[in-house]
Design a protein around this motif. Sequence first.
Motif, PDB file in Angstrom:
ATOM      1  N   PRO A  85      -6.096   1.767  -7.386  1.00  0.00           N
ATOM      2  CA  PRO A  85      -6.028   3.078  -6.728  1.00  0.00           C
ATOM      3  C   PRO A  85      -6.553   3.058  -5.295  1.00  0.00           C
ATOM      4  O   PRO A  85      -7.474   2.309  -4.960  1.00  0.00           O
ATOM      5  CB  PRO A  85      -6.914   3.948  -7.620  1.00  0.00           C
ATOM      6  N   ILE A  86      -5.962   3.918  -4.478  1.00  0.00           N
ATOM      7  CA  ILE A  86      -6.413   4.144  -3.111  1.00  0.00           C
ATOM      8  C   ILE A  86      -6.341   5.646  -2.852  1.00  0.00           C
ATOM      9  O   ILE A  86      -5.347   6.294  -3.190  1.00  0.00           O
ATOM     10  CB  ILE A  86      -5.552   3.344  -2.106  1.00  0.00           C
ATOM     11  N   VAL A 144       4.890  -6.518  -8.623  1.00  0.00           N
ATOM     12  CA  VAL A 144       4.394  -6.048  -7.321  1.00  0.00           C
ATOM     13  C   VAL A 144       2.900  -5.770  -7.451  1.00  0.00           C
ATOM     14  O   VAL A 144       2.457  -5.162  -8.426  1.00  0.00           O
ATOM     15  CB  VAL A 144       5.129  -4.766  -6.875  1.00  0.00           C
ATOM     16  N   THR A 145       2.121  -6.195  -6.479  1.00  0.00           N
ATOM     17  CA  THR A 145       0.672  -5.985  -6.514  1.00  0.00           C
ATOM     18  C   THR A 145       0.255  -5.094  -5.352  1.00  0.00           C
ATOM     19  O   THR A 145       1.026  -4.858  -4.421  1.00  0.00           O
ATOM     20  CB  THR A 145      -0.076  -7.323  -6.419  1.00  0.00           C
ATOM     21  N   GLY A 146      -0.978  -4.573  -5.407  1.00  0.00           N
ATOM     22  CA  GLY A 146      -1.482  -3.809  -4.272  1.00  0.00           C
ATOM     23  C   GLY A 146      -2.152  -2.516  -4.641  1.00  0.00           C
ATOM     24  O   GLY A 146      -2.797  -2.405  -5.693  1.00  0.00           O
ATOM     25  N   PHE A 147      -1.991  -1.501  -3.778  1.00  0.00           N
ATOM     26  CA  PHE A 147      -2.654  -0.209  -3.932  1.00  0.00           C
ATOM     27  C   PHE A 147      -1.630   0.925  -3.974  1.00  0.00           C
ATOM     28  O   PHE A 147      -0.647   0.918  -3.226  1.00  0.00           O
ATOM     29  CB  PHE A 147      -3.609   0.054  -2.770  1.00  0.00           C
ATOM     30  N   CYS A 163       0.890  -1.158   0.000  1.00  0.00           N
ATOM     31  CA  CYS A 163       0.000   0.000   0.000  1.00  0.00           C
ATOM     32  C   CYS A 163       0.927   1.206   0.000  1.00  0.00           C
ATOM     33  O   CYS A 163       1.684   1.407   0.951  1.00  0.00           O
ATOM     34  CB  CYS A 163      -0.914   0.015   1.215  1.00  0.00           C
ATOM     35  N   MET A 164       0.886   2.000  -1.058  1.00  0.00           N
ATOM     36  CA  MET A 164       1.954   2.950  -1.334  1.00  0.00           C
ATOM     37  C   MET A 164       1.434   4.346  -1.632  1.00  0.00           C
ATOM     38  O   MET A 164       0.430   4.508  -2.320  1.00  0.00           O
ATOM     39  CB  MET A 164       2.768   2.428  -2.538  1.00  0.00           C
ATOM     40  N   PHE A 165       2.132   5.345  -1.099  1.00  0.00           N
ATOM     41  CA  PHE A 165       1.895   6.744  -1.438  1.00  0.00           C
ATOM     42  C   PHE A 165       2.773   7.110  -2.623  1.00  0.00           C
ATOM     43  O   PHE A 165       3.973   6.832  -2.617  1.00  0.00           O
ATOM     44  CB  PHE A 165       2.299   7.666  -0.284  1.00  0.00           C
TER      45      PHE A 165
END
Length: 419
Positions: A187-188, A144-147, A122-124
Motif C-alpha cells: 500500500p501507498i 507485477v510488483t510495487g505499490f 506505483c499505481m493509483f
Amino acid sequence: MKILKGNLVSAPALGKLEIVEHGCLVLHDDGSIQSVEKAVPQNADAEVIDYGDSLIMPSFVDMQLHAPQYPMLGMGMDLPLIDWLNTYTFKTEARFADLDYARRIYRRLAHDLIANGTTRVCMFSSLHTDATLVLMEELENAGVTGFVGKVNMDRNGSPELQETTEQSKRETLRWLDACGRFQTVKPILTPRFTPSCSDALMEGLGRLAEEYELPVQSHLSENDAEIEWVRALHPDCAQYWETYAKFGLWKRGTIMAHCVHSDARERAAMRSAGVWVAHSPDSNTNLYSGVAPVRKMLSEGLSVALASDVAGGAKLSMLHAAAEAIRASKLRYYYSGKRPDEAYLTVPEAFYLATSAGQQYFGAGPGFCVGDSLHAIVLDDSALPPSRPLAPAERLERLIYADDSRTIRAVISEGRRLI
C-alpha cells in the motif's frame, strides 16, 4: 541455477550504458543475480537459456498510472486537466464500485503491463476499497510488483465519485488492514491531489503515514489552472508543495507526479525532503499542461523516474514514454533558445529514467546489480525493418523509437519468467 545468455544492455548511471555483447546473467536458484559474465562460466552446473542475438535489459518501472482510467485510453485529449477530470475521468472511475467490472478491467491491465515489459509500478486505484484490493490481487497474480494506493477524495469530485471525510478515513483503515495478505504489491497513501482532499482528511492521512510508516503519492504543479485553484484553497501556503508539507505528507520517498511548473524553490524543497518526481511527458503533452524542466531537475540532483500516467498518457508502453521524454525535452531546449541548462535528454538518459531510476525507488541497484532479484525483458528486433548491422546501443535507440510490443520475447519478474 540458471544462466541467461544474450546481449546485456543496462544503465548503471544517468547517461551511461553498460553493454556486454553475448554476455551472461548467472542467477541463483531464488532468481537473484549471482554475477554478470562475458561468457558462460566454465564448469557451470546450470541450465543455459540462450536468447541468441536478442537484447536482455532491465524491465520497465512505471512510477505513476491510474488503473481505473485504463478503459478511457485516448479519450478527451482536447481538454485541459480539470475539464478532462470532470468530463471523462470521474465518470469512468465511478464504475469501479462494480467489482465484476473492476476484476475484468484490472485483470486485463495486469496482463497488458507484463506484455509491455513493465514489472514494477506505483499505481493509483479509485476511491473504492474493495476494487483496490481486487487490483492488488490481479497485479500480484500476474507478477507485477510495487505499490498501489486507494485514492482519497472528500471534496470537488462528482456526485458518483466522492467520499465523506470520515468515510475516507475509515475505508483507508479497512483497506490497510486487508493489505497484509499481499507479498509483492504494497500500500501507498494516495490523496488524489490537494483540491480533492479537505484539511481534515489531509491531516488524517499525515497521521497514518507516520503511524504505519507508509509512502505517499500524489500530484504537484501539473497545470496552471490547478495551481491557481490550490492557491485559492490554501492562501496560507506560498507554493503548492506546502499544502502537503503542512500535513506531514512531504517526506523522503513521497512521489509527486508531473511537477511541470515547479520553480527553483519548489524543486529545492523536493531535493531537500527526498521527494521523487514521476515524469509523465505523454500526459503533459496530451492535456497541454506544459513541458517539465527535467534537465534542471536532474542537474539539481532530484530523483526523477518515468511514468505513463495512463490515461492522461495514452499508452502503457514505457518505450513510448522514453521516446516522449526525449521529444518533449528537445522542444523545451529549442524554445529556451538552446540554453545549456535546458539540454535535451539522450537515449541512454531516457532509458535510465525508464529502468534504473525507478528500480532504486524499490530498493534495488541500477542496471543489473548482483544480489537483486532479476527484473528483465528480452527484446528481439528481427521483426523491425531490415537494416545494416547495428551495435547494441543503436538497436536500443531503434527499439525505443519504434515502440513495438512484438519485439518483447520474454518478461521476467522477481526471477520468474512470466512470458
